[in-house]
Design an enzyme around this catalytic site. Structure first.
Site, PDB file in Angstrom:
ATOM      1  N   CYS A  68     -34.880 -23.169 -41.141  1.00 27.17           N
ATOM      2  CA  CYS A  68     -35.057 -21.817 -40.600  1.00 27.17           C
ATOM      3  C   CYS A  68     -33.938 -20.913 -41.091  1.00 27.17           C
ATOM      4  CB  CYS A  68     -35.095 -21.792 -39.080  1.00 27.17           C
ATOM      5  SG  CYS A  68     -36.435 -22.694 -38.332  1.00 27.17           S
ATOM      6  N   ARG A  90     -33.369 -22.630 -47.716  1.00 29.53           N
ATOM      7  CA  ARG A  90     -33.239 -23.490 -46.542  1.00 29.53           C
ATOM      8  C   ARG A  90     -34.541 -24.215 -46.208  1.00 29.53           C
ATOM      9  NH1 ARG A  90     -28.725 -22.069 -43.368  1.00 29.53           N
ATOM     10  NH2 ARG A  90     -29.766 -22.670 -41.446  1.00 29.53           N
ATOM     11  N   TRP A 117     -39.187 -22.832 -39.944  1.00 29.05           N
ATOM     12  CA  TRP A 117     -39.548 -24.224 -40.242  1.00 29.05           C
ATOM     13  C   TRP A 117     -40.217 -24.758 -38.982  1.00 29.05           C
ATOM     14  CZ3 TRP A 117     -39.072 -27.743 -44.271  1.00 29.05           C
ATOM     15  CH2 TRP A 117     -39.197 -29.093 -43.931  1.00 29.05           C
ATOM     16  N   ASN A 137     -33.298 -20.276 -34.286  1.00 28.37           N
ATOM     17  CA  ASN A 137     -33.274 -21.546 -35.013  1.00 28.37           C
ATOM     18  C   ASN A 137     -32.916 -22.642 -34.021  1.00 28.37           C
ATOM     19  OD1 ASN A 137     -33.639 -20.044 -37.308  1.00 28.37           O
ATOM     20  ND2 ASN A 137     -31.587 -20.349 -38.112  1.00 28.37           N
ATOM     21  N   GLY A 138     -33.571 -23.788 -34.126  1.00 32.15           N
ATOM     22  CA  GLY A 138     -33.240 -24.890 -33.237  1.00 32.15           C
ATOM     23  C   GLY A 138     -34.453 -25.361 -32.444  1.00 32.15           C
ATOM     24  N   GLU A 172     -30.063 -42.528 -55.495  1.00 32.39           N
ATOM     25  CA  GLU A 172     -30.044 -41.072 -55.598  1.00 32.39           C
ATOM     26  C   GLU A 172     -31.048 -40.572 -56.635  1.00 32.39           C
ATOM     27  OE1 GLU A 172     -28.947 -37.016 -55.209  1.00 32.39           O
ATOM     28  OE2 GLU A 172     -28.962 -38.759 -53.882  1.00 32.39           O
ATOM     29  N   LYS A 178     -34.119 -37.989 -55.823  1.00 27.22           N
ATOM     30  CA  LYS A 178     -34.333 -36.715 -56.523  1.00 27.22           C
ATOM     31  C   LYS A 178     -35.775 -36.598 -56.997  1.00 27.22           C
ATOM     32  CE  LYS A 178     -30.806 -34.684 -55.839  1.00 27.22           C
ATOM     33  NZ  LYS A 178     -30.980 -35.363 -54.554  1.00 27.22           N
ATOM     34  N   GLU A 209     -38.092 -36.039 -53.982  1.00 26.41           N
ATOM     35  CA  GLU A 209     -37.903 -34.734 -53.342  1.00 26.41           C
ATOM     36  C   GLU A 209     -38.645 -33.613 -54.056  1.00 26.41           C
ATOM     37  OE1 GLU A 209     -33.586 -34.355 -51.261  1.00 26.41           O
ATOM     38  OE2 GLU A 209     -33.552 -34.652 -53.428  1.00 26.41           O
ATOM     39  N   HIS A 251     -37.032 -60.076 -55.429  1.00 23.78           N
ATOM     40  CA  HIS A 251     -37.325 -60.342 -54.021  1.00 23.78           C
ATOM     41  C   HIS A 251     -38.397 -59.394 -53.488  1.00 23.78           C
ATOM     42  CE1 HIS A 251     -34.012 -63.210 -53.488  1.00 23.78           C
ATOM     43  NE2 HIS A 251     -33.382 -62.462 -54.374  1.00 23.78           N
ATOM     44  N   LYS A 282     -32.888 -27.280 -46.742  1.00 22.06           N
ATOM     45  CA  LYS A 282     -31.585 -27.553 -47.342  1.00 22.06           C
ATOM     46  C   LYS A 282     -30.626 -28.165 -46.329  1.00 22.06           C
ATOM     47  CE  LYS A 282     -28.441 -27.413 -50.540  1.00 22.06           C
ATOM     48  NZ  LYS A 282     -28.532 -28.366 -51.649  1.00 22.06           N
TER      49      LYS A 282
END
Length: 616
Positions: free
Chosen positions: A2, A27, A74, A100-101, A489, A493, A496, A512, A611
């Protein structure tokens, strides 16, 4: 997660707010809205979709006024649609809010308000909050600031809010608990700005106030800003910070995407992280925040690293660094799990909290828990004045500059850079590294930025590989030792920004389970540098090849063995094993970037991602 933008002053508010919303798009959001006040009349425009969609609606209507609030939402309570978009207006039509929240006790509050005759147009907890404020204001016959304060005492959850009354167009009330909020102060209090971070108002003022948790600010034109504690109504002297942010840092600078710009900024970002700390010519690492607390580190029973996402991967590299170079036991924890499993923490533990934004809700909660248990808490973050910077006992900034792309790149490498400096310093002081070895590392670290610049020049080769595998449905990433976190990582990426399923594994774990997935359509990225378990990873590559897997290998320049086996080879410069993660991650960032672009994905604002995760 948000974004809030508000303006009160002598300018036309709409251009300020709409540009601010565009700067907060990084964001992550699914709807947007703006409300403007002109002659005590509200003009509210909101829509599911992007800020560009909002502009198309608003700019055919009345956008006059010197007071406005804007929001990118959001979705939490209620699906993404026009009705659930912010801003929200109270039943009387007088009070306006952006938020926001999450309000956790929204249901009980709503039931009570319904009994009192309130109706609701949306499914959001935010509409409940603005009507709660209206009810408290009416019941207590008080000013808006007092009403907000009293209402928030009945709220359980997290919030950053901005509220105003259309009949008092010279005042905004701002409050915060758990979600960040910044207030920009214009010259002589002739104008004020409100935003989730400072980027929306950097071109108008360098003076900013960051509210602390459970603080409320009363912003009134022509008057000094007043800050109170919500719990006890005591006054707080506002701390005005001079912003170090520059406008050109939050623009694309000729690159197609912020992510690509930030990948290319890594040589300079690492240099900025070194600056004043890595003094290779003097054989020193100078870090005031570590030096001032050196006994805490040297006498620590263990180091616990808490983080989320990419920062957690940096923490895993940190585990290898501290244990290998300084011989200090390390545990790396997901911040989101750490706080819920009743962890054993004692006063001789050092907790290192890592976050790019410095606002990650789970990491903040982990910090508070560690402090309550008596541990020394050290923060690593990028944003000056952020919550984590204020909550920790001490810490260090990465100085990477603003990272706008949702998928972290330079945050990862600068976090590893700081962890490397710390581990080397402690290793030297503890006598685990000889002076000659220590000096060798310092010299090598100084060369990392130029080595990354060299890697960035092979972008066209990586782009060619990306074109071959852009339509793959799955990827596997393998690494050993220091390069295992890099494999994680790299997979993150790709997931995402391209929406391709990818998994990272220690190379030895392939047998395994994951080996069952390998066939001629499975691309496998293997980090096969010539230091640490090289022969073992060559054996892993041969196992993949015998099952017809497609191998993309990251190798040290001059490698001949892997070159004969792999389908594609990307060479990186020679380095010490502990410094390889700073190099091996660069090709993986570029690979994911190019695949995502070729698939037509929104690289800087991938779907469903924000973000900064400022709520649980």
């Amino acid at each position: 997660m948000c974004g809030i933008v508000g303006y009160l002053g002598f300018r036309q508010a709409y251009p300020v707010v709409i540009k601010g919303l565009q700067r907060l798009e990084y964001r992550g959001y699914d709807s947007a809205g703006v409300v403007l006040t002109n002659d005590n009349k509200l003009n509210l425009y909101k829509t599911k979709g992007k800020v560009s969609d909002l502009k198309k609606i608003a700019e055919t209507q009345n956008i006059e006024g010197n007071l406005a609030l804007g929001h990118t939402r959001w979705a939490t309570h209620g699906i993404p649609n026009d009705e659930n978009s912010h801003p929200h207006i109270s039943n009387s039509g007088n009070l306006v809010i952006v938020h926001n929240g999450i309000i956790e006790n929204y249901n009980s509050l709503k039931k009570e308000l319904v009994k009192r005759g309130y109706t609701f147009e949306s499914e959001t907890d935010t509409e409940i909050l603005i009507n709660l404020i209206e009810e408290v204001k009416a019941q207590n016959n008080c000013k808006l600031g007092k009403a907000v304060q009293l209402a928030l005492k009945n709220v359980i959850g997290a919030y950053a809010i901005a509220v105003y009354d259309r009949t008092k167009s010279d005042e905004i009330i701002v409050a915060r608990l758990g979600s960040p909020i910044a207030i920009g102060v214009g010259e002589d209090n002739k104008e004020f700005f409100v935003a989730s971070d400072a980027s929306p108002f950097i071109e108008y003022t360098k003076d900013a106030i960051y509210l602390e948790d459970e603080e409320l600010a009363i912003i009134k034109l022509g008057k000094d800003l007043r800050v109170r504690k919500i719990k006890d109504d005591s006054f707080v002297e506002p701390n005005i910070n001079e912003l170090q942010l520059n406008l050109d840092q939050i623009e694309k600078g000729g690159y197609d995407h912020f992510m690509l710009k930030e990948i290319h900024e890594q040589p300079n970002a690492i240099l900025d992280t070194y600056r004043g700390r890595l003094l290779a010519d003097r054989g020193l690492i100078k870090m005031g925040s570590v030096d001032n607390n050196i006994a805490k580190f040297l006498n620590a029973n263990r180091i616990i690293i808490v983080a989320c996402g990419t920062s957690w991967h940096a923490g895993l590299v940190g585990e290898y660094l501290f244990e290998d170079l300084a011989r200090i036991p390390v545990e790396v924890e997901y911040a989101s799990e750490f706080r819920y499993r009743n962890p054993v923490i004692n006063k001789k533990d050092v907790v290192i909290a890592i976050s790019q934004s410095g606002e990650t809700a789970d990491t903040l909660a982990a910090i508070k828990l560690a402090k309550e248990k008596g541990a020394f808490v050290f923060g690593i973050c990028n944003v000056v004045g952020s919550s984590i910077a204020r909550e920790t006992n001490s810490g260090a900034y990465t100085h990477a500059g603003p990272e706008i792309g949702v998928a972290s790149t330079k945050a990862f490498t600068t976090q590893i850079t700081l962890l490397s400096l710390m581990a080397l310093k402690l290793g030297n002081l503890r006598g685990e590294l000889s002076n000659s070895t220590y000096q060798k590392y310092l010299h090598e670290m100084g060369l990392i930025p130029s080595k990354i610049e060299h890697l960035l020049k092979i972008d066209s080769k990586i782009k060619e590989i990306a074109s071959i595998y852009k339509n793959a449905t799955n990827f596997l990433y393998l690494g050993r030792g220091y390069n295992f976190p890099v494999a994680l990582e790299g997979a993150l990426k790709l997931k995402e920004i391209s929406y391709i399923h990818a998994e990272g594994y220690p190379a030895a774990e392939m047998k395994h389970g994951p080996i069952a997935l390998i066939d001629e359509s499975m691309p496998v990225v293997v980090i096969a540098t010539n230091k640490g378990h090289y022969d073992k990873i060559v054996s892993n590559i041969q196992e993949i090849k015998s099952r017809k897997g497609k191998i993309i290998a990251i190798v040290t320049k001059g490698d001949t063995i892997v070159k004969e086996i792999a389908d594609h080879v990307i060479e990186i410069p020679q380095a010490s094993e502990s410094l390889y993660p700073l190099l091996t991650t660069i090709p993986l960032q570029l690979l994911s970037y190019h695949i995502a672009v070729m698939r037509g994905c929104n690289v800087d604002q991938p779907r469903n991602l924000a973000k900064s995760v400022t709520v649980e």
